[in-house]
Design an enzyme around this catalytic site. Structure first.
Site, PDB file in Angstrom:
ATOM      1  N   LYS A 159       0.830  -1.216   0.000  1.00 31.47           N
ATOM      2  CA  LYS A 159       0.000   0.000   0.000  1.00 31.47           C
ATOM      3  C   LYS A 159       0.860   1.261   0.000  1.00 31.47           C
ATOM      4  O   LYS A 159       0.631   2.189  -0.791  1.00 31.47           O
ATOM      5  CB  LYS A 159      -0.928  -0.001   1.229  1.00 31.47           C
ATOM      6  CG  LYS A 159      -1.875  -1.179   1.303  1.00 31.47           C
ATOM      7  CD  LYS A 159      -2.823  -1.084   2.474  1.00 31.47           C
ATOM      8  CE  LYS A 159      -2.102  -1.185   3.805  1.00 31.47           C
ATOM      9  NZ  LYS A 159      -1.491  -2.518   4.030  1.00 31.47           N
ATOM     10  N   ARG A 243     -13.846  -9.334 -14.501  1.00 33.26           N
ATOM     11  CA  ARG A 243     -13.084  -8.979 -15.707  1.00 33.26           C
ATOM     12  C   ARG A 243     -13.797  -7.932 -16.553  1.00 33.26           C
ATOM     13  O   ARG A 243     -13.210  -7.378 -17.483  1.00 33.26           O
ATOM     14  CB  ARG A 243     -12.810 -10.228 -16.545  1.00 33.26           C
ATOM     15  CG  ARG A 243     -11.995 -11.278 -15.802  1.00 33.26           C
ATOM     16  CD  ARG A 243     -11.668 -12.466 -16.666  1.00 33.26           C
ATOM     17  NE  ARG A 243     -10.827 -12.099 -17.799  1.00 33.26           N
ATOM     18  CZ  ARG A 243     -10.354 -12.984 -18.696  1.00 33.26           C
ATOM     19  NH1 ARG A 243     -10.674 -14.252 -18.585  1.00 33.26           N
ATOM     20  NH2 ARG A 243      -9.612 -12.581 -19.697  1.00 33.26           N
TER      21      ARG A 243
END
Length: 310
Positions: A159, A243
Site C-alpha cells: 500500500k 473482468r
C-alpha cells in the site's frame, strides 16, 4: 466521536471568558445551538439545557425589561447542571445576575463581538466537525485526479509503495498507515492523518520519509473526502475476479457505503497505474459513462442481430 470541551471552543475562536472559568472543562455533547428566547419569558418546559446557549441583542433587550426578582429566577433556571456554556454576541454587556450564577454553578460565560447569526453559523460548523462520528482504518488515503482513494489490504502487501509511486506521478498523499475518517452531516466521509504521522510515509527497508520535505507542499494535503476504496489482495488462482467491471462492491464505513474495487496483486502488475486508471474510470462513471455497461449492451445487441439473421 472526539470529546469536545468548552476550553476547545475558547482556544479555537479566541473568545473572552467573562466568568465561570472553573467550568472550562465542561463537555459539549451536541452541535445544536439554543437561543433561549422563550426561556427568557419564563417558559422552561422544553428547555434544551445540554446545548450551548446563545444570547443576542433580542434576548438581552427583553431580559432588561424584567423586574430584578424575575431576572434572578431566569438566570438561575438558565444555567442548568448540564449546560456547557453561555455565549454573548455583539460584545453586549453581560448581566450581573448571569455573572453571579455563572461563578456559583461554574458555567462559563463567553463573549464575542461577532453578530448572532454569524456566531451561530461558525459555532455550529465547528461543533459538527468536532462531534462527527469517527473511526480509524488501516490503509493509505491518496488524492488521485481529485478522487479520494482509500487503499486497504493486509500488512506488507504494498500500500505505501503504491502511494509513493502515485506521489512521484504528481498525486497527493493524505494519510499513510492510519486514516482517521469522520462522517459529516451531509453523510460525506472525510479522511485525514493523525497529527503525529501527518505527511509521513513508511517504506519497509527504507524507513520513514517526509513526503512534504522530499516532494514539496504540493505533494500532500490535510484531508480529503473518501470516494473510492481499492482493496489489494494476493492473487488467488482459485478465485474468479471481475473482468468486465459490472459487479459493484461496496465497503461500509460509519454506516455509509463506498464503492470498492478488489485488485489482485502479483509480480509485474503496476499498481500505481491501475489505481490511476481506477480513479479516472470512477470519475467517468460519475459523469454518466460506464464502459462495462456500454460494452455489455453492444455485445447483447450483436448477439440479438446474429440470432435474427439465422
Amino acid at each position: 466521536m472526539r470529546k469536545t470541551y468548552v476550553r476547545d471552543i475558547v482556544q479555537h475562536f479566541h473568545w473572552k471568558v467573562i466568568s465561570g472559568q472553573d467550568g472550562l472543562m465542561r463537555e459539549v455533547t451536541v452541535s445544536d445551538i439554543s437561543r433561549p428566547g422563550l426561556e427568557m419569558a419564563g417558559y422552561f418546559n422544553f428547555y434544551p439545557s445540554q446545548r450551548v446557549q446563545l444570547l443576542g441583542r433580542s434576548e438581552l433587550s427583553f431580559y432588561y425589561t424584567l423586574p430584578k426578582e424575575e431576572r434572578m429566577k431566569r438566570m438561575e433556571a438558565l444555567l442548568g447542571e448540564d449546560t456547557p456554556c453561555i455565549c454573548v454576541a455583539h460584545g453586549s454587556e453581560v448581566p450581573e445576575e448571569l455573572i453571579q450564577y455563572s461563578n456559583e454553578k461554574q458555567v462559563p460565560v463567553l463573549m464575542t463581538t461577532l453578530a448572532t447569526t454569524k456566531l451561530s453559523s461558525k459555532l455550529t460548523t465547528y461543533l459538527e466537525g468536532r462531534l462527527a462520528p469517527t473511526t480509524t482504518i488501516h490503509g493509505v488515503l491518496v488524492d488521485v485526479y481529485g478522487v479520494g482513494v482509500l487503499i486497504v489490504g493486509q500488512s506488507s502487501i504494498g500500500k505505501s509503495e503504491t502511494a509513493l509511486e502515485l506521489v512521484k506521478r504528481g498525486h497527493r498523499l493524505v494519510a499513510d498507515d492510519a486514516v482517521e475518517i469522520r462522517r459529516t452531516q451531509e453523510n460525506q466521509l472525510v479522511g485525514s492523518a493523525p497529527e503525529l504521522i501527518q505527511h509521513l510515509l513508511e517504506i519497509r527497508g527504507l524507513g520513514i520519509i517526509n513526503v512534504m520535505t522530499l516532494f514539496g507542499a504540493g505533494a500532500v494535503r490535510t484531508y480529503k473526502s473518501v470516494s473510492l476504496v481499492i482493496s489489494l489482495e494476493i492473487w488467488d488462482p482459485q478465485k474468479m475476479y471481475d473482468r468486465l467491471g459490472l459487479d459493484e462492491e461496496k465497503m461500509e464505513i460509519l454506516d455509509a457505503h463506498v464503492p470498492q474495487i478488489t485488485i489482485p496483486v502479483r509480480p509485474g502488475r503496476n499498481l500505481a497505474v491501475i489505481v490511476e486508471v481506477a480513479a479516472m474510470n470512477f470519475r467517468l462513471k460519475r459523469m454518466g459513462y460506464n464502459a462495462a455497461v456500454h460494452f455489455s449492451k453492444k455485445l447483447t445487441d450483436t448477439i440479438e442481430e446474429a440470432v435474427e439473421d439465422m
